[in-house]
Design a protein around this motif. Structure first.
Motif, short mmCIF file in Angstrom:
data_model
loop_
_atom_site.label_atom_id
_atom_site.label_comp_id
_atom_site.label_asym_id
_atom_site.label_seq_id
_atom_site.Cartn_x
_atom_site.Cartn_y
_atom_site.Cartn_z
N ARG A 105 0.83 -1.20 0.00
CA ARG A 105 0.00 0.00 0.00
C ARG A 105 0.87 1.26 0.00
NH1 ARG A 105 -4.49 -2.08 4.47
NH2 ARG A 105 -5.79 -3.22 2.96
N PRO A 106 0.71 2.14 -1.00
CA PRO A 106 1.53 3.35 -1.07
C PRO A 106 0.99 4.46 -0.18
CG PRO A 106 0.07 3.27 -2.95
CD PRO A 106 -0.20 2.01 -2.15
N ILE A 107 1.74 5.54 -0.07
CA ILE A 107 1.32 6.69 0.73
C ILE A 107 0.36 7.56 -0.08
CG2 ILE A 107 3.35 8.07 0.06
CD1 ILE A 107 3.27 9.29 2.91
N LEU A 108 -0.71 7.96 0.54
CA LEU A 108 -1.69 8.85 -0.08
C LEU A 108 -1.11 10.26 -0.13
CD1 LEU A 108 -4.65 9.59 -0.99
CD2 LEU A 108 -5.20 9.78 1.44
N SER A 109 -1.14 10.90 -1.29
CA SER A 109 -0.66 12.29 -1.39
C SER A 109 -1.61 13.21 -0.65
CB SER A 109 -0.56 12.72 -2.86
OG SER A 109 -0.34 14.13 -2.92
N ILE A 110 -1.12 13.83 0.41
CA ILE A 110 -1.94 14.75 1.19
C ILE A 110 -2.34 15.96 0.34
CG2 ILE A 110 -0.07 16.13 2.19
CD1 ILE A 110 -1.61 15.90 4.90
N LEU A 111 -1.57 16.23 -0.71
CA LEU A 111 -1.90 17.33 -1.63
C LEU A 111 -3.21 17.07 -2.36
CD1 LEU A 111 1.65 17.71 -3.22
CD2 LEU A 111 0.67 19.21 -1.50
N SER A 112 -3.50 15.80 -2.60
CA SER A 112 -4.72 15.46 -3.35
C SER A 112 -5.96 15.50 -2.47
CB SER A 112 -4.59 14.08 -4.01
OG SER A 112 -4.59 13.05 -3.04
N THR A 113 -5.76 15.56 -1.15
CA THR A 113 -6.91 15.56 -0.24
C THR A 113 -7.15 16.95 0.33
OG1 THR A 113 -5.55 14.91 1.65
CG2 THR A 113 -6.52 13.15 0.34
N VAL A 114 -7.14 17.94 -0.53
CA VAL A 114 -7.41 19.33 -0.14
C VAL A 114 -8.62 19.83 -0.91
CG1 VAL A 114 -6.55 21.71 -0.34
CG2 VAL A 114 -5.04 19.92 0.51
N ASP A 115 -9.54 20.46 -0.21
CA ASP A 115 -10.75 21.02 -0.84
C ASP A 115 -11.06 22.36 -0.18
OD1 ASP A 115 -13.25 21.68 -1.78
OD2 ASP A 115 -14.09 19.66 -1.58
N ILE A 116 -10.88 23.43 -0.93
CA ILE A 116 -11.26 24.76 -0.43
C ILE A 116 -12.38 25.34 -1.29
CG2 ILE A 116 -9.08 25.29 0.73
CD1 ILE A 116 -8.30 26.95 -1.75
N GLY A 117 -13.13 24.44 -1.91
CA GLY A 117 -14.30 24.88 -2.66
C GLY A 117 -14.10 25.08 -4.14
N LYS A 118 -12.93 24.70 -4.68
CA LYS A 118 -12.69 24.86 -6.12
C LYS A 118 -13.35 23.72 -6.90
CE LYS A 118 -10.17 28.47 -5.28
NZ LYS A 118 -10.68 29.81 -5.55
N GLU A 119 -12.96 22.53 -6.57
CA GLU A 119 -13.61 21.34 -7.15
C GLU A 119 -13.15 20.12 -6.37
OE1 GLU A 119 -10.92 19.62 -10.71
OE2 GLU A 119 -12.06 21.41 -11.28
N ASP A 120 -13.91 19.05 -6.44
CA ASP A 120 -13.53 17.85 -5.71
C ASP A 120 -12.35 17.19 -6.43
OD1 ASP A 120 -13.75 16.12 -3.61
OD2 ASP A 120 -15.17 14.79 -4.61
N SER A 121 -11.41 16.69 -5.66
CA SER A 121 -10.22 16.08 -6.25
C SER A 121 -10.19 14.58 -5.95
CB SER A 121 -8.96 16.75 -5.69
OG SER A 121 -8.96 16.69 -4.28
N LYS A 122 -9.46 13.87 -6.79
CA LYS A 122 -9.36 12.41 -6.67
C LYS A 122 -8.14 12.06 -5.83
CE LYS A 122 -8.53 8.36 -9.64
NZ LYS A 122 -9.28 7.44 -8.80
N ASP A 123 -8.25 11.00 -5.04
CA ASP A 123 -7.10 10.55 -4.25
C ASP A 123 -5.98 10.09 -5.18
OD1 ASP A 123 -9.34 8.55 -4.49
OD2 ASP A 123 -7.71 7.16 -4.00
N MET A 124 -4.77 10.60 -4.91
CA MET A 124 -3.57 10.26 -5.67
C MET A 124 -2.51 9.76 -4.70
SD MET A 124 -4.57 11.01 -8.77
CE MET A 124 -3.11 11.10 -9.80
N TYR A 125 -1.48 9.11 -5.23
CA TYR A 125 -0.51 8.44 -4.36
C TYR A 125 0.91 8.67 -4.86
CZ TYR A 125 -4.76 6.21 -2.75
OH TYR A 125 -6.01 6.01 -2.26
N PHE A 126 1.85 8.58 -3.91
CA PHE A 126 3.27 8.60 -4.26
C PHE A 126 3.81 7.17 -4.19
CE2 PHE A 126 2.96 13.03 -2.61
CZ PHE A 126 3.46 13.70 -3.72
N TYR A 127 4.74 6.91 -5.06
CA TYR A 127 5.45 5.64 -5.07
C TYR A 127 6.21 5.53 -3.74
CZ TYR A 127 7.86 1.91 -7.74
OH TYR A 127 8.34 0.70 -8.22
N THR A 128 6.02 4.45 -3.00
CA THR A 128 6.67 4.29 -1.70
C THR A 128 8.06 3.68 -1.88
OG1 THR A 128 4.63 4.14 -0.44
CG2 THR A 128 6.55 3.06 0.49
N PHE A 191 8.57 9.09 2.03
CA PHE A 191 7.47 8.62 1.19
C PHE A 191 6.95 7.23 1.61
CE2 PHE A 191 8.89 11.79 -2.09
CZ PHE A 191 7.71 12.53 -2.06
N VAL A 192 7.17 6.90 2.86
CA VAL A 192 6.62 5.66 3.43
C VAL A 192 5.40 6.03 4.27
CG1 VAL A 192 7.06 3.77 5.04
CG2 VAL A 192 8.84 4.47 3.42
#
Length: 752
Positions: A105-128, A191-192
């Protein structure tokens, strides 16, 4: 080594067994941690082992009575660092992640889990895997294109053993040992994911294991002193803009870089000096970049020194017009659960301090008028030093001379590093015994490790290959840092002459939008939409901060130097870009005007790839000036312009027009297309000039009919017809910027 020091080391390594477990070893992670640490120290191993006391896993009960209170400290610090990340969520929320074997299981990119009302984003991941500074590994990906590779473990183990032997064989220094250990963990575990184990649900895998271990050690250190409260210290350097830009055009670029690099070193010096004065290790520095720092300290009698430290620091900086606002307060450990909230509390206090600059020293400073000749660079009156630059004598003040010397060292280091493929090292001398002294801290810059082996701490710049025998043999602590050190021996005249068309300079300032809101609301909102309530805990806060610093501190410099990072094509084949400063979430860049405009488009494109989230955006301004235009005035203009651009967010102010940063690429394409038409003499520059004049006068409807008339009379402009219709709603800003860009690209040529 006493038990308190062993506790902090145990905290920093308490979850190392997770890596062993995922690497393929049998047993639970607490047992594997204990086995791994036994070869270093039995007591450290047992303290680290006892960091669990839940109904699911209780290792604390097995710890010997004489060590139990120390294991409890690690257990509590572990909870403070990662409290809510351990809350389990429904597998459906991260369905594809949950389907993977937990060792993959890789690390979830915390950058992809941000929502300030622009649009919903999809969960993305970094290679561990270990931190690798290449585009493939730094670009977030969809879950199907990511995997986990723990083959680095043996290398990490060797490096930990290496520093352990050196620091105990040569000379033991707790602060240097944990500093170097912390940087090894950053290299291998950034990135772990901190958590991958499923129980009734799945964990939230967005926190770096490195950041979790680091912040657990930070809070263990404070808990050992006070189990009720800790002290948060937030600092901000004020007056940077005036300090950097208040110079004349005479050899301006070298002095400009010297001053901006001084600020970068000042940031480090401030954090290190406060740690030294409070007698805490520099690993208590949570963040130090872009004129800001955050330190977590234990609540004890030494904290009373902070007011005195702030006063003394500002006395030293008064003469150069720099002010450091330092706010601090004690908080309960429960407050750390919403870490961004308590940081923001202190940032508000910092802003209040900046409104009454030097208020703490006004009653104890005797203001003396400097007497002497005028410095030809900054125009201050003081004792003058004559220096020779390219056979030209220049009279400068002591401060400008020292900044010139600093820049000169950078020029030489960059030249050697480039030609001989060497690293650049920054040696830090806590007592200022060597190198450039800033607030009593010395800095030495070299590409030769032998020159800095006698320092207390050594950073290698922009590389993770930092562990050197020569440093360890001499008792120096080792680490790595992302800094813009590139400096070429060139001046504004030469830069402007390399422009295409008009021989002008381009000055760009770029800044991240809504960064405060992203930290305070963005992540909570994204998870809230999925029915999960989370907090911005210390490890989550640190993970997000470090990722942004990775882009602005490292990726941006590569983009400017090589023309690209994540993308395939450089913004220009030949580049002459000069980064004045870059870090935190902003940058100031100088270059040929046409290259700077293309670079603006490229940076926005690269940032979009790095975040994979429309809730992140950049705003900025590009000011095009003549090469002899006063530096200070240029800087003041761009600061006013960026304030205007940031009102709109995701915007750039160029040629007096506000445009959406997403449109920059299309605007550049249109500009190049028009310029090519002019060069082939298919379009007259005078017609383009008439279009620009028409689009700058009257209301939108009048502009529309005027330019439509011009296009109708010139069939060669037919391609603009549709673009004029599209740009009506933007007040023709996009097409105006494109035409002005094309006009300057073809100025001074036979097309006139």
């Amino acid at each position: 080594m006493d038990l308190k020091e062993k506790t902090v080391i145990a905290a920093m390594l308490h979850d190392i067994g997770k890596v062993l477990e995922r690497f393929g070893e049998k047993g639970n992670h607490a047992e594997l941690t204990k086995e791994f640490l036994k070869k270093f120290d039995e007591e450290i191993a047992e303290i680290a082992y006892g960091h669990h006391r839940s109904s699911r896993l209780n290792t604390l009960k097995d710890v010997r009575r004489e060590l139990k209170e120390y294991a409890e400290i690690v257990c509590e610090a572990d909870n403070i660092s990662s409290k809510v990340e351990r809350e389990e969520i429904d597998e459906e929320i991260l369905k594809d992640w949950s389907k993977k074997d937990r060792k993959q299981r890789p690390i979830l990119s915390i950058l992809s889990t941000v929502d300030i009302g622009k649009e919903d984003s999809k969960d993305m991941y970094f290679y561990t895997r270990e931190l690798t500074l290449s585009k493939f590994y730094l670009e977030p990906k969809e879950i199907d294109h990511c995997r986990a590779d723990y083959a680095f473990f043996e290398k990490m183990e060797d490096e930990i053993e290496m520093i352990w032997k050196h620091y105990f064989k040569k000379r033991y220094d707790f602060k240097k040992l944990i500093f170097t250990l912390c940087n090894i963990l950053k290299k291998y575990l950034f990135f772990v994911p901190s958590a991958t184990y499923s129980y009734k649900g799945i964990p939230i895998p967005d926190c770096s294991l490195y950041e979790h271990l680091r912040t657990t050690a930070v809070f263990s250190y404070t808990l050992l002193e006070n189990k009720e409260k800790f002290v948060l210290i937030v600092g901000d350097i004020s007056g940077i803009q005036d300090f950097i830009a208040k110079i004349t055009s005479k050899k301006a670029l070298r002095f400009l870089k010297g001053r901006s690099f001084f600020i970068e070193l000042l940031n480090i010096a401030l954090a290190f000096r406060i740690c030294k004065e409070l007698e805490i290790p520099p690993t208590q520095i949570v963040y130090a970049s872009a004129g800001n720092f955050i330190i977590i300290a234990p609540k004890n009698e030494k904290i009373k020194k902070i007011d005195y430290i702030r006063k003394e620091i500002n006395k030293e900086l008064l003469k150069i017009g720099i002010y450091v606002a330092i706010a601090f307060n004690e908080f309960s450990y429960e407050d750390a659960e919403n870490f961004e909230k308590i940081v923001e509390e202190l940032r508000i206090e910092v802003e209040k301090m900046k409104l009454r600059r030097y208020g703490e020293i006004i009653d104890c400073v005797f203001f003396e008028q400097d007497v002497g000749d005028e410095c030809e660079v900054c125009k201050s009156e003081s004792e003058i030093i004559e220096i020779k630059i390219k056979d030209e004598e220049i009279k400068v003040c002591k401060n400008c001379y020292e900044n010139y010397e600093l820049a000169d060292k950078l020029v030489k280091a960059e030249r050697v590093a480039t030609l001989e493929n060497k690293e650049v090292y920054i040696g830090i001398y806590e007592d200022g015994r060597k190198g450039k002294r800033i607030l009593g801290v010395g800095f030495e810059i070299s590409t030769n490790p032998e020159d800095v082996k006698d320092s207390d701490y050594v950073f290698v710049s922009n590389s993770t290959d930092f562990l050197k025998e020569t440093f360890l043999d001499n008792g120096a602590a080792c680490g790595f840092i992302f800094l813009n050190l590139a400096l070429h021996d060139i001046e504004f005249d030469e830069i402007s002459e390399s422009s295409e068309g008009a021989k002008y300079l381009g000055i760009m300032k770029i800044d991240g939008d809504n960064i405060g809101k992203i930290f305070s609301e963005g992540i909570k909102r994204w998870w809230s939409k999925r029915g999960v309530a989370i907090s911005m805990t210390p490890s989550r806060y640190a993970t997000l901060s470090s990722l942004l610093d990775l882009f602005f501190g490292y990726c941006m410099n590569i983009i400017c130097k090589e023309g690209k990072f994540f993308t395939d094509k450089p913004f220009k084949e030949k580049r002459n870009i000069y980064v004045v400063f870059c870090g935190g979430d902003d940058a100031l860049i100088v270059g040929p005007w046409d290259q700077v405009l293309s670079l603006a488009s490229k940076i926005c494109e690269e940032f979009s790839i790095f975040t994979k989230n429309k809730n992140f955006s950049l705003s900025g301004t590009v000011t095009v000036v003549r090469k002899k235009f006063p530096v200070y005035r240029s800087y003041m203009i761009i600061n006013e312009n960026i304030k205007c651009a940031k009102k709109y967010r995701r915007s750039f102010l160029i040629f007096g027009k506000i445009i959406n940063s997403d449109d920059l690429k299309n605007i550049e394409s249109l500009a190049n297309y028009v310029a090519e038409k002019i060069k082939k003499k298919e379009i007259s520059r005078s017609v383009i000039h008439n279009l620009i004049v028409s689009l700058n006068h009257g209301g939108n409807h009048r502009k529309m009919w005027t330019v439509k008339y011009i296009v109708a009379r010139h069939p060669e402009l037919k391609f603009l017809d549709e673009k004029i219709d599209e740009d009506f709603k933007y007040g023709f800003s996009n097409i105006l910027v494109a035409l002005r860009w094309a006009e300057l690209l073809t100025r001074g040529e036979v097309y006139d």
